[in-house]
Design an enzyme around this catalytic site. Structure first.
Site, mmCIF file in Angstrom:
data_model
loop_
_atom_site.group_PDB
_atom_site.id
_atom_site.type_symbol
_atom_site.label_atom_id
_atom_site.label_comp_id
_atom_site.label_asym_id
_atom_site.label_seq_id
_atom_site.Cartn_x
_atom_site.Cartn_y
_atom_site.Cartn_z
ATOM 1 N N GLU A 111 20.009 47.358 -2.734
ATOM 2 C CA GLU A 111 20.645 46.887 -4.037
ATOM 3 C C GLU A 111 19.596 46.635 -5.010
ATOM 4 O O GLU A 111 19.570 45.393 -5.246
ATOM 5 C CB GLU A 111 21.894 45.843 -3.624
ATOM 6 C CG GLU A 111 22.692 46.634 -2.755
ATOM 7 C CD GLU A 111 24.167 45.853 -3.319
ATOM 8 O OE1 GLU A 111 25.162 46.609 -3.336
ATOM 9 O OE2 GLU A 111 24.422 44.622 -3.333
ATOM 10 N N HIS A 163 23.138 38.780 -0.439
ATOM 11 C CA HIS A 163 23.539 39.476 -1.538
ATOM 12 C C HIS A 163 22.638 38.867 -2.589
ATOM 13 O O HIS A 163 22.616 37.659 -2.848
ATOM 14 C CB HIS A 163 25.020 39.631 -1.881
ATOM 15 C CG HIS A 163 25.060 40.498 -2.933
ATOM 16 N ND1 HIS A 163 25.032 40.057 -4.188
ATOM 17 C CD2 HIS A 163 25.893 41.587 -3.017
ATOM 18 C CE1 HIS A 163 25.323 41.271 -5.110
ATOM 19 N NE2 HIS A 163 25.888 42.234 -4.201
HETATM 20 P P1 PGA Z 1 28.365 46.999 -8.513
HETATM 21 O O1 PGA Z 1 28.006 45.900 -7.366
HETATM 22 O O2 PGA Z 1 28.873 48.250 -7.837
HETATM 23 O O3 PGA Z 1 29.302 46.538 -9.460
HETATM 24 O O4 PGA Z 1 26.887 47.464 -9.393
HETATM 25 C C1 PGA Z 1 27.325 46.466 -6.207
HETATM 26 C C2 PGA Z 1 27.291 45.045 -5.621
HETATM 27 O O5 PGA Z 1 26.697 43.929 -5.855
HETATM 28 O O6 PGA Z 1 27.336 44.957 -4.083
#
Ligand code: PGA
Length: 219
Positions: free
Chosen positions: A146, A97
């Site tokens: 992401e 992440h």
């Molecule tokens: P968010 O986070 O939905 O708050 O944008 C997504 C993530 O970091 O997995």
């Protein structure tokens, strides 16, 4: 294949608050059509066992994931939670992440060691990539796109760009399962779920309340 809805609770919720969320989810679960959906909840390590017991007890249709694993197999590594410990309760492991890359200095090399260990324990790896060029170990199961600008900002990527990036990732890796994550909420969820390559969503902020999470499931 079922669409995956992964709730990434990050560093939020005490054990008690996690159990309150699950109890609230249980109340609503009979009204939810989960036939074609799989719900994965990723609490803090400290709440993993309590969540596991609650889910088993109540037979909730929820799988558990961890938000990270140690890059060491186990032993004298103070503070680390290894893959064997994670596997006692979790089926999935989020690895790579961007918050861990940014705030904890995780490198591609470290992340690929974590992936290899997680695979040895048969954890299903949800590997986060920030763009189409992120290094991806061959053994990952699911790739979560992401983009950093979209995480927690209320500014999601466009469905067109998500489709473009996933097509590139798919060509690069020959992987089939992709998630999108970054400011997913009930009002935009369908625009992502209807993209061909999208097998599900990785959800942060909107997963913290049962209301906003179930709104994604019913959208
Ligand atoms: P968010 O986070 O939905 O708050 O944008 C997504 C993530 O970091 O997995």
């Amino acid at each position: 294949m079922k669409k995956l809805f992964v709730a990434n609770w990050k560093s939020n919720k005490t054990v008690e608050q996690c159990l309150e969320w699950l109890a609230e989810f249980e109340k609503r679960s009979s009204f939810l059509d989960l036939l074609n959906k799989e719900v994965v909840v990723c609490p803090s390590f400290i709440a993993l066992e309590s969540c596991y017991r609650f889910i088993c007890d109540k037979k909730l249709p929820i799988s558990l994931g961890v938000q990270d694993v140690s890059s060491f197999a186990g032993g004298a590594y103070t503070g680390e939670v290894n893959v064997e410990q994670a596997k006692e309760f979790a089926t999935y492991a989020i690895i790579g992440h961007s918050e861990r890359r940014i705030h904890l200095g995780e490198t591609d090399e470290l992340i690929s060691r974590k992936t290899a260990l997680a695979k040895r324990q048969d954890l299903t790896v949800i590997f986060c990539v920030q763009d189409e060029n992120t290094l991806i170990p061959g053994s990952v199961d699911i790739i979560a796109y992401e983009p950093i600008f979209a995480i927690g900002t209320g500014n999601p990527d466009t469905p067109e760009n998500v489709a473009r990036v996933l097509a590139r990732l798919s060509a690069r890796t020959s992987k089939k399962r992709f998630l999108y994550g970054g400011s997913v909420v009930a009002t935009n969820v369908l625009s992502f779920l209807t993209i061909d390559q999208v097998s599900g969503l990785l959800v942060g902020g909107a997963s913290l309340k049962v209301d906003s999470f179930t709104a994604l499931l019913t959208a």
